[in-house]
Scaffold this motif. Sequence first.
Motif, PDB file in Angstrom:
ATOM      1  N   ASP A  10       0.870  -0.997  -0.268  1.00  0.00           N
ATOM      2  CA  ASP A  10      -0.248   0.191   0.003  1.00  0.00           C
ATOM      3  C   ASP A  10       0.754   1.458   0.461  1.00  0.00           C
ATOM      4  N   THR A  11       1.722   1.242   0.871  1.00  0.00           N
ATOM      5  CA  THR A  11       2.474   2.273   1.211  1.00  0.00           C
ATOM      6  C   THR A  11       3.979   2.344   0.978  1.00  0.00           C
ATOM      7  N   VAL A  12       4.938   3.258   0.528  1.00  0.00           N
ATOM      8  CA  VAL A  12       6.215   3.021   0.601  1.00  0.00           C
ATOM      9  C   VAL A  12       6.886   4.012   1.184  1.00  0.00           C
ATOM     10  N   GLY A 211      -0.704   5.470 -13.177  1.00  0.00           N
ATOM     11  CA  GLY A 211      -1.809   5.873 -13.713  1.00  0.00           C
ATOM     12  C   GLY A 211      -1.653   6.307 -11.861  1.00  0.00           C
ATOM     13  N   GLU A 212      -2.863   5.377 -11.454  1.00  0.00           N
ATOM     14  CA  GLU A 212      -2.794   5.763 -10.040  1.00  0.00           C
ATOM     15  C   GLU A 212      -2.171   5.098  -8.363  1.00  0.00           C
ATOM     16  N   MET A 213      -0.667   5.097  -9.063  1.00  0.00           N
ATOM     17  CA  MET A 213      -0.019   3.784  -8.059  1.00  0.00           C
ATOM     18  C   MET A 213       1.315   4.566  -8.293  1.00  0.00           C
ATOM     19  N   PHE A 214       2.299   3.852  -8.387  1.00  0.00           N
ATOM     20  CA  PHE A 214       3.832   4.212  -8.268  1.00  0.00           C
ATOM     21  C   PHE A 214       4.408   2.860  -8.076  1.00  0.00           C
ATOM     22  N   HIS A 215       5.741   3.186  -9.122  1.00  0.00           N
ATOM     23  CA  HIS A 215       6.883   2.221  -9.488  1.00  0.00           C
ATOM     24  C   HIS A 215       7.628   2.777  -9.541  1.00  0.00           C
ATOM     25  N   CYS A 223       3.249   0.861  -5.461  1.00  0.00           N
ATOM     26  CA  CYS A 223       2.711   1.329  -4.738  1.00  0.00           C
ATOM     27  C   CYS A 223       1.412   2.209  -4.331  1.00  0.00           C
ATOM     28  N   LYS A 224       0.432   2.279  -3.272  1.00  0.00           N
ATOM     29  CA  LYS A 224      -0.626   3.226  -3.654  1.00  0.00           C
ATOM     30  C   LYS A 224      -0.448   4.572  -3.086  1.00  0.00           C
ATOM     31  N   HIS A 225       0.605   5.033  -2.391  1.00  0.00           N
ATOM     32  CA  HIS A 225       1.581   5.553  -1.740  1.00  0.00           C
ATOM     33  C   HIS A 225       2.582   5.853  -1.645  1.00  0.00           C
ATOM     34  N   SER A 451      -1.674  11.502  -4.019  1.00  0.00           N
ATOM     35  CA  SER A 451      -0.955  10.645  -2.929  1.00  0.00           C
ATOM     36  C   SER A 451       0.454  10.584  -2.926  1.00  0.00           C
ATOM     37  N   ILE A 452       1.339  11.329  -2.770  1.00  0.00           N
ATOM     38  CA  ILE A 452       2.749  11.582  -2.691  1.00  0.00           C
ATOM     39  C   ILE A 452       2.713  13.023  -1.358  1.00  0.00           C
ATOM     40  N   PHE A 453       2.581  12.056   0.017  1.00  0.00           N
ATOM     41  CA  PHE A 453       2.952  13.002   1.051  1.00  0.00           C
ATOM     42  C   PHE A 453       4.667  13.208   1.127  1.00  0.00           C
ATOM     43  N   ILE A 454       4.937  13.908   2.156  1.00  0.00           N
ATOM     44  CA  ILE A 454       6.009  14.733   2.601  1.00  0.00           C
ATOM     45  C   ILE A 454       6.289  14.672   4.348  1.00  0.00           C
TER      46      ILE A 454
END
Length: 563
Positions: A10-12, A211-215, A223-225, A451-454
Amino acid sequence: MAYGRPQEVDTVIVGNGPSALILSYILHGHIPWYDSTTPHPDHLLHDKLASRSDHDLLNVDIDALTDHFTASRFSYSTQALPINVLLDTLIRPLGETEDAQKTTCVKWVHDPSRTVPHLIFGNNAFAGGQWEDGPVDASWDIGTLSYAGMISLPGYAFDQHYVRRNACPMPTYLRPSRSAVADYLASYPDQVGISDSFRNGEVVSQITRLGEMFHIGSHKIVCKHLILASGVFSEMIAPPPILQSLAQFSATKVSPDQDSSYPILVIGSGFSAADVIISSHACQKIIHVFKWAPSTSPSPLRACHQQAYPEYAGVYRRMKVAALSHFPRSDKRPKPRHTHSEFDQCRDWASTYEGIPNAQIIQVEPSADGRSAMVSFQIGSEPSFQRQVSSLAYVVGRRGTLKYLSPSLLREVLPCAKASTSSGLDVSKTTTVSAHSLREKANEDLEMAPSIFITGSLTGDSLIRFAFGGCTYAAGKIMSRHVHARERHQLTSMACPSNGSPIVSPVNGIPPCLKERATSRPQTPSPRIPAMSGLDGHESSPLSLLADKCNPLDRRKEKFDFM
């Protein structure tokens, strides 16, 4: 090379410092709650929190809770982000007082049902981020700027670690050494049971939006987030070209009977420069070049109180005396001191320290043996002068880097990256970030892009005590979305009959019975999420892109995407 579906989580979290530790603790299901049985001394804040039906602190109205802070009789920081100030005052309502460690308005409630699968990647061999790393050649025994209570993380406080290591109670108002803090942070994951999510000593790269995910290209993970917790202290600012030859010299080790050796040249006005000076041998001669502009850009050392931080206050006092000797002012004379700290008496400052404010280095001539160099200085329009030095400590600051993001993702996060691209500049040169780089966007939202946080020092607040706010904010958003996704999954599982094959794809979470419907509609990308292009140049859906990557037979695409 092994072919197959990329691992999905889900999250990295990129970075394994204090903010990553706090966030991981929360994502493991430890929820911060406002404990109304220990009311906050700010009665207005207490009333606002107590009136809420849910005392969960992960999803709160920040503006409503903090709008009175500027007019409150309590001393709230006006420099840190409101969310960071809010969590700090709830966790430590008494601030830095003696009872701050014992009094808190937050209780941590473990709710395994809210756990979110996640992975933390850090360059360092152990958890701790910049605390485990040592880019500056300084003693690890120097006391930190923060007291132990300000460094404590949830579930395993620093005083618990101190007792565990030393078999005795922790002293009051302890400023632990850097090595002690590094040991504490490295021990934290095991002590609170979150070590399963950490991958220390691994460098991530090639992170792209799918798309709505990250590679994560370096690890073949989707991951999604994505949480950026890599900080702004990982890279030392490099010396200018004129000093490159001097920077290659190794520092001379001085013994007590070698007081005639050449000085080391220290360049910098802040704590790192002071750490080098403090760490040097008592007989080591020092030439200290620093910026002196107390009215416009004062050194951070100026705020260090003589009793709380005697060593930093002592270095600043030498800088001030040196500056006034070069730029005398009748109304600014050094005040005579009647008391001296132990640090003041640790060396003969008059014979070992020379401060040179606002000097420009105009020439460096290495000696024939390569062990020293003659450096020419100039202050303003005054005649130049020379000093022979043995080595250089160029400590004018540190920066972080976002080089692990792809250029397209960097443009989403960094405003200057987008501007650089439009002007034809190289995006790779904009990967370096300071505490100010993302501050303006952080004031609006810690979700820099969808979906990208700091978290941590990337928000502009570098103290550990201010990391809790950003972590609770990100965790609240991620947990809410995770719960909603799980509910949708349950609904679709009920709607789609099982024929013995898996109901849900392990990669994209879309039931096969809905897959045809989802892919048959025209794909309209979100206005905030750029469309992804397939290998043939046409826009592709996230579903088809993931399918391409997971196809073990199409090795041409596998090689193209994962190189």
